[in-house]
Structure formats: C-alpha cells, structure tokens
Scaffold this motif. Structure first.
Motif, mmCIF file in Angstrom:
data_model
loop_
_atom_site.group_PDB
_atom_site.id
_atom_site.type_symbol
_atom_site.label_atom_id
_atom_site.label_comp_id
_atom_site.label_asym_id
_atom_site.label_seq_id
_atom_site.Cartn_x
_atom_site.Cartn_y
_atom_site.Cartn_z
ATOM 1 N N GLY A 69 0.791 -1.219 0.000
ATOM 2 C CA GLY A 69 0.000 0.000 0.000
ATOM 3 C C GLY A 69 0.822 1.267 0.000
ATOM 4 N N ARG A 71 1.693 3.014 -2.542
ATOM 5 C CA ARG A 71 0.836 3.882 -3.350
ATOM 6 C C ARG A 71 -0.432 3.092 -3.632
ATOM 7 N NH1 ARG A 71 1.852 8.210 -6.307
ATOM 8 N NH2 ARG A 71 4.089 7.811 -6.301
ATOM 9 N N LYS A 72 -1.502 3.402 -2.936
ATOM 10 C CA LYS A 72 -2.736 2.640 -3.073
ATOM 11 C C LYS A 72 -3.176 2.642 -4.539
ATOM 12 C CE LYS A 72 -3.477 1.731 1.315
ATOM 13 N NZ LYS A 72 -3.532 0.377 1.852
ATOM 14 N N ASP A 260 4.517 8.437 0.142
ATOM 15 C CA ASP A 260 3.342 9.055 -0.460
ATOM 16 C C ASP A 260 2.499 9.827 0.546
ATOM 17 O OD1 ASP A 260 3.716 8.093 -3.152
ATOM 18 O OD2 ASP A 260 3.243 6.105 -2.372
ATOM 19 N N THR A 261 3.122 10.228 1.657
ATOM 20 C CA THR A 261 2.403 10.986 2.672
ATOM 21 C C THR A 261 3.139 12.295 2.935
ATOM 22 O OG1 THR A 261 3.627 10.095 4.571
ATOM 23 C CG2 THR A 261 1.768 8.797 3.742
ATOM 24 N N SER A 309 -0.065 11.143 7.959
ATOM 25 C CA SER A 309 -1.174 10.331 7.465
ATOM 26 C C SER A 309 -1.695 9.399 8.563
ATOM 27 C CB SER A 309 -0.730 9.496 6.258
ATOM 28 O OG SER A 309 -1.753 8.606 5.861
ATOM 29 N N THR A 311 -3.510 6.742 7.692
ATOM 30 C CA THR A 311 -3.749 5.441 7.055
ATOM 31 C C THR A 311 -2.566 4.904 6.262
ATOM 32 O OG1 THR A 311 -4.698 6.558 5.109
ATOM 33 C CG2 THR A 311 -6.225 5.869 6.862
ATOM 34 N N GLU A 312 -1.662 5.784 5.793
ATOM 35 C CA GLU A 312 -0.596 5.380 4.872
ATOM 36 C C GLU A 312 0.765 5.337 5.565
ATOM 37 O OE1 GLU A 312 -0.967 4.812 1.546
ATOM 38 O OE2 GLU A 312 -3.076 5.371 1.316
ATOM 39 N N ASP A 313 1.619 4.389 5.147
ATOM 40 C CA ASP A 313 3.007 4.370 5.587
ATOM 41 C C ASP A 313 3.780 5.492 4.895
ATOM 42 O OD1 ASP A 313 2.376 2.140 7.022
ATOM 43 O OD2 ASP A 313 3.357 0.717 5.691
#
Length: 322
Positions: A69, A71-72, A260-261, A309, A311-313
């Motif tokens: 995840g 980049r979702k 990506d955060t 973020s 939700t994101e790593d």
C-alpha cells in the motif's frame, strides 16, 4: 590509500540499495530512452538485453506497492493522477513547449499530432499511449530535455498507478528483500548497458547522458560508495521517529520524502519535548536542502519526524551535503 577507479563502482547498484522509488523511476526513464531509439540495431540490442531484468523488477515493484500500500492502487488514486495529468501537468508542459515551438510549426505538430485534448478524452489506455507518443516525439528535440524528463517521471507514476489497480488482486506476494534482489539484477544489466552505450557513442561520449536521468542519481556528494552515507526512515501511520544521527547548527542536510504521505519535521533538545513553532512539512516526492541552524537552536539535539497520514506508511531519506 590506493584510489578506487570510478569504473569499479556501479552507481546504479548503489541507488538500487537505497531507494526503490527513485530506482524504479530511474530505470523506467532509462528503458524509455532506449526504446525511443530501438530502430537503431545496436541500441535495440542493448534494450532487448536489459529488458528481461527490467521487466522482472518492474513487475516486482508494482506487486510490492500493491501489497504494502505504498501507493494505493485503488480507483480514486488512479483517477486523481489522470485528472492531474490533463488539468495541470499537460497544460504546464504545453505552455513551456509553445514558447520554444509555435503551435503552427512542424516541430510542434510532430510533438502533439493530436493536440492536447487527447489527454482528457477516450479510454485510459489510449490516453497513456498518446502520452508515451508525445514523450517519444519530444525526445527528438534536445531543447526539450528538461521537459521530457519531467514527463517521463510523471508517466511512470500514472502507469504504475494504472497497472497496480489492475493487478492488485493477483495475490502475488513479494517482500522488500526479494525486490532488492530484482533491483540489483537490473542495476547490473544497466551497468553493462552503460558500457555498450560508451562503445556505441565512443566518438561522441556526451550523447550518453541523454539515456540517463541524472537528477535521480543524487548520491554523489560522498564518494565512498557506502549506502550508509544516506539514512532511510520508514514510518507507520501517525508514527513519530527521531532521525538517529548527530548534527551541528552549521551542517547542511538534504531530505527527500520518498513515500506518499506528508511528513512534519522539527528539532528539540529532548525527544519528549513538545513540537516547536519552527517546523516544516515535506510533501510526497519533495526534496528540501537546508542548514540545520535554520530550524534548530543551539541546545537542540534531536531531529524529529512525524508521518501525518492516519492510514498510509511514509518514508524519508536524509543525507548530509558536504
């Protein structure tokens, strides 16, 4: 001490061990540049020789991103990138190209055979194919090198997002160590390709640089070839970490948000101290160079980073600039 000859260092292998995101973009750009000249027999041989290792790495990278995840690959992320391409990126590049080649010129028509409306109409595959064509035609003009380099990098993001969405449910698993192994094999093939390109362009060696996006090979300020010259930190959602290195107010750092955060950075005397007002945020893919004293006081001893973020790593690369 015996000096090490520059050709003993595979600089591509060093990049492959440090940042998969950068290495993927570097390899993507390199293979695109080779393919643009695949009608030349010698260049096509170089391309086809490097292709199996690159394809294995590219597939591994896409599956890895889908699995973890980073980049979702969901529909929203994909659509946002396509929207960004048609509403912001392409119009900006279009304006820059118009300054160099007027809309009625032969050069302009070669670069944009179907204008720019084709970027916002039709199936996604058709729009991507047209984007690739525009990049390929743009690379025929050396005056557009900077613009086509930017296009290459963004195309890699869009293509990866599209492919990730299509393949994210495949169930293929790959871990970070397996990906590094695939990256290393691709780096070795690229080093061999460099030698072949040097032979092909031996009378005009300056031509070699057009195949490589040198802006992604940033790790040249220290010549030890040691990956420890650069720190890479990984963050869980909302996680706060300390940089883990000593610094002085006069030290100059380069930080690169390879995730990506958005990351928030600040300096404090103690790890448990509250965040001061003098902090800075780093958006995804952003690079920042700064003198430590710009943000740190004399008694500050810790460089703190938070992933904003929920939700994101996240990921951050830190390097000292000498």
């Amino acid at each position: 001490m015996k000096a090490k000859w520059i050709y003993e260092n595979n600089t591509f292998l060093i990049l492959a061990t440090r940042s998969q995101k950068r290495f993927y973009k570097f390899m993507f750009s390199f293979m695109q540049a080779l393919y643009a000249e695949h009608t030349i027999a010698d260049i096509n041989t170089i391309y086809t020789t490097a292709l199996p290792a690159y394809t294995a790495y590219k597939n591994g990278y896409i599956y890895w991103k889908a699995q973890y995840g980073i980049r979702k690959g969901d529909t929203f992320a994909q659509n946002e990138l396509f929207k960004l391409m048609s509403t912001e990126k392409v119009p900006d590049w279009h304006r820059d190209i118009q300054v160099i080649y007027k809309p009625k010129s032969a050069e302009y028509k070669k670069i944009f055979p179907n204008g720019i409306t084709a970027f916002s109409k039709g199936a996604m595959e058709e729009r991507l194919a047209y984007f690739a064509l525009v990049i390929k035609n743009g690379k025929l003009f050396s005056t557009l090198d900077t613009i086509t380099d930017e296009m290459d990098l963004f195309y890699a993001d869009v293509d990866t997002s599209r492919t990730t969405k299509l393949q994210s449910g495949s169930g293929v698993k790959i871990n970070a160590e397996q990906l590094k192994t695939l990256a290393s094999k691709a780096a070795v093939e690229t080093f061999g390709a460099l030698g072949s390109l040097m032979k092909y362009h031996k009378a005009n060696p300056e031509n070699i640089k057009k195949y490589f996006n040198l802006t992604l090979l940033r790790y040249t300020k220290k010549n030890t070839g040691d990956p420890s010259d650069m720190l890479e930190l990984l963050f869980l959602p909302e996680e706060i970490k300390e940089g883990g290195f000593s610094f002085t107010p006069s030290m100059k750092l380069m930080v690169y948000n390879s995730g990506d955060t958005t990351l928030r950075c600040w300096f404090v005397p103690n790890k448990t101290d509250d965040m001061p007002s003098n902090y800075f945020d780093l958006t995804n893919d952003e690079v920042k160079e700064f003198v430590v004293g710009t943000y740190a006081n004399e008694d500050d001893r810790f460089f703190m980073i938070k992933n904003l973020s929920t939700t994101e790593d996240g990921a951050l690369e830190i390097e000292e600039i000498l």
